[in-house]
Design a protein around this motif. Structure first.
Motif, PDB file in Angstrom:
ATOM      1  N   ALA A   1      -7.701   6.199  -7.973  1.00  0.00           N
ATOM      2  CA  ALA A   1      -7.225   5.322  -9.042  1.00  0.00           C
ATOM      3  C   ALA A   1      -7.230   3.867  -8.584  1.00  0.00           C
ATOM      4  O   ALA A   1      -7.531   2.955  -9.370  1.00  0.00           O
ATOM      5  N   GLU A   2      -6.912   3.661  -7.314  1.00  0.00           N
ATOM      6  CA  GLU A   2      -6.921   2.319  -6.730  1.00  0.00           C
ATOM      7  C   GLU A   2      -7.767   2.364  -5.450  1.00  0.00           C
ATOM      8  O   GLU A   2      -7.250   2.557  -4.348  1.00  0.00           O
ATOM      9  N   PRO A   3      -9.060   2.166  -5.584  1.00  0.00           N
ATOM     10  CA  PRO A   3      -9.957   2.242  -4.416  1.00  0.00           C
ATOM     11  C   PRO A   3      -9.562   1.224  -3.344  1.00  0.00           C
ATOM     12  O   PRO A   3      -9.215   0.081  -3.654  1.00  0.00           O
TER      13      PRO A   3
ATOM     14  N   THR B   1     -15.657  -9.405  -7.151  1.00  0.00           N
ATOM     15  CA  THR B   1     -15.398  -7.967  -7.310  1.00  0.00           C
ATOM     16  C   THR B   1     -13.932  -7.723  -7.666  1.00  0.00           C
ATOM     17  O   THR B   1     -13.609  -6.860  -8.493  1.00  0.00           O
ATOM     18  N   ARG B   2     -13.025  -8.446  -7.037  1.00  0.00           N
ATOM     19  CA  ARG B   2     -11.605  -8.320  -7.363  1.00  0.00           C
ATOM     20  C   ARG B   2     -11.342  -8.675  -8.822  1.00  0.00           C
ATOM     21  O   ARG B   2     -10.556  -8.007  -9.509  1.00  0.00           O
ATOM     22  N   GLU B   3     -12.027  -9.715  -9.303  1.00  0.00           N
ATOM     23  CA  GLU B   3     -11.835 -10.127 -10.687  1.00  0.00           C
ATOM     24  C   GLU B   3     -12.373  -9.075 -11.653  1.00  0.00           C
ATOM     25  O   GLU B   3     -11.769  -8.795 -12.687  1.00  0.00           O
ATOM     26  N   GLN B   4     -13.520  -8.487 -11.313  1.00  0.00           N
ATOM     27  CA  GLN B   4     -14.136  -7.492 -12.198  1.00  0.00           C
ATOM     28  C   GLN B   4     -13.400  -6.157 -12.138  1.00  0.00           C
ATOM     29  O   GLN B   4     -13.301  -5.447 -13.152  1.00  0.00           O
ATOM     30  N   TYR B   5     -12.872  -5.822 -10.953  1.00  0.00           N
ATOM     31  CA  TYR B   5     -12.181  -4.540 -10.777  1.00  0.00           C
ATOM     32  C   TYR B   5     -10.800  -4.804 -10.169  1.00  0.00           C
ATOM     33  O   TYR B   5     -10.585  -4.603  -8.963  1.00  0.00           O
ATOM     34  N   PRO B   6      -9.849  -5.260 -10.974  1.00  0.00           N
ATOM     35  CA  PRO B   6      -8.525  -5.631 -10.435  1.00  0.00           C
ATOM     36  C   PRO B   6      -7.770  -4.466  -9.813  1.00  0.00           C
ATOM     37  O   PRO B   6      -6.843  -4.675  -9.015  1.00  0.00           O
ATOM     38  N   GLU B   7      -8.157  -3.222 -10.149  1.00  0.00           N
ATOM     39  CA  GLU B   7      -7.474  -2.065  -9.559  1.00  0.00           C
ATOM     40  C   GLU B   7      -7.858  -1.843  -8.099  1.00  0.00           C
ATOM     41  O   GLU B   7      -7.164  -1.136  -7.363  1.00  0.00           O
ATOM     42  N   ALA B   8      -8.976  -2.435  -7.675  1.00  0.00           N
ATOM     43  CA  ALA B   8      -9.446  -2.220  -6.309  1.00  0.00           C
ATOM     44  C   ALA B   8      -8.646  -3.066  -5.318  1.00  0.00           C
ATOM     45  O   ALA B   8      -8.314  -4.228  -5.575  1.00  0.00           O
ATOM     46  N   GLN B   9      -8.321  -2.473  -4.173  1.00  0.00           N
ATOM     47  CA  GLN B   9      -7.624  -3.177  -3.101  1.00  0.00           C
ATOM     48  C   GLN B   9      -8.643  -3.511  -2.007  1.00  0.00           C
ATOM     49  O   GLN B   9      -9.053  -2.645  -1.234  1.00  0.00           O
TER      50      GLN B   9
END
Length: 339
Positions: free
Chosen positions: A248-250, A205-213
């Motif tokens: 913007a950064e979930p 998930t981090r790789e697919q959505y790098p904006e997510a924390q």
């Protein structure tokens, strides 16, 4: 036995539509009424009891009535007296009419066969419909993309809406296929290292959505009993927490902890939250009304996977905003100890 003499009572005779004066009181008389297809099993069980090789004699077989019909009988007996050479002298037994039970079992068996046949037919229809749907949607999306690229203003905006809704519809139909597959071909539970699964799903998930924390707490050494699809359920929950976020950064927090004989996984986000009716429908707190429209096919998929794994699914509100989805799965140690 010293002889093959048998004493029948009136209830035994009436069960077969006979009277005592119509019955020769011999073992051969009894054996002659046993169905030809059952006689070998009956003889074997009886001989094992006479030889002292079984604790008691217990068979289910058919016996012919006075009218020529066949009744299912459960026959239970045992040798109650033997001589000094351990040869049987006397035995007792009872007959129980189980015809109604056998008929119900046969009805259930036939119904199960009919349901399996209907299920296979529905699966074929489902495959054909999904194939046709995908083909048609590809055409629609292709035209919409062409309109978007060659137009401007309202036409381009409408085309973008068609593309967005069409892609969402394809995703929903694909999840419906997964649900259908899980219902028609259940997976067995097995021992799974939940920590490894969580770490792998979070990394993806981090790789697919790098904006997510995304943070993870205490996922090591957590063995549970679950189906392999638990991997898919965790993927769905993590993805939902990102794509449905209005940030913007979930921010997503995954915590794992032991609770009684289960392992609990909590996925908390800071998004707009899961609609109350959506939660109630999935958890069964509310019924689906004719006017209810749901986009939560993914939550249905998660619920089904968790249920098939012997676990439970729960929702709560996060503070100060967002949702918390909790999965509880049985620990492998407890499950293995019960087997």
């Amino acid at each position: 036995m010293e002889s093959d003499a048998v004493t029948f009572n009136e209830q035994w005779a009436e069960m077969l539509g006979l009277s005592l004066d119509e019955i020769e009181p011999t073992l051969d008389t009894w054996m002659q009424r046993v169905h030809p297809e059952d006689i070998d099993e009956v003889r074997a069980a009886l001989e094992a009891q006479i030889a002292g090789e079984s604790d008691y004699y217990d068979t289910e077989h058919r016996m012919q009535t006075a009218g020529g019909e066949w009744k299912w009988i459960r026959d239970i007996g045992r040798v109650v007296e033997r001589d000094e050479d351990n040869e049987p002298i006397r035995a007792v037994g009872i007959h129980i009419d189980i015809t109604n039970r056998k008929e119900r079992e046969q009805q259930i068996e036939h119904l199960s066969e009919d349901l399996q046949e209907s299920l296979q037919q529905l699966k074929v229809i489902d495959r054909v419909l999904r194939h046709n749907f995908h083909n048609a949607m590809n055409v629609i999306l292709g035209y919409a993309e062409n309109i978007q690229e060659t137009s401007s203003g309202a036409a381009a905006e409408d085309a973008a809406t068609i593309i967005e809704e069409g892609e969402q519809l394809i995703t929903t139909v694909d999840k419906q296929r997964e649900i259908t597959d899980l219902l028609s071909e259940p997976e067995p539970s097995e021992t799974i290292d939940l920590g490894e699964v969580i770490d792998a799903r979070v990394a993806a998930t981090r790789e697919q959505y790098p904006e997510a924390q995304i943070t993870v707490e205490s996922s090591d050494d957590r063995l549970v009993r679950a189906t392999k699809s638990i991997d898919r359920a965790l993927t769905e929950l993590l993805t939902n927490a990102v794509v449905h976020s209005d940030q913007a950064e979930p921010v997503i927090e995954v915590t794992v902890e032991d609770r009684d004989d289960t392992v609990a996984v909590r996925i908390a986000d800071d998004g707009p939250g899961i609609p109350d009716m959506e939660r109630k429908i999935v958890t069964g707190e509310a019924e689906i009304e004719p006017l209810y429209h749901s986009s939560g096919m993914g939550l249905w998929l998660v619920k089904l996977i968790v249920q098939k794994s012997g676990g439970s699914l729960a929702f709560e509100e996060n503070e100060p905003r967002g949702s918390i989805v909790s999965i509880r799965l049985p620990t492998a140690a407890v499950h293995d100890g019960d087997e």
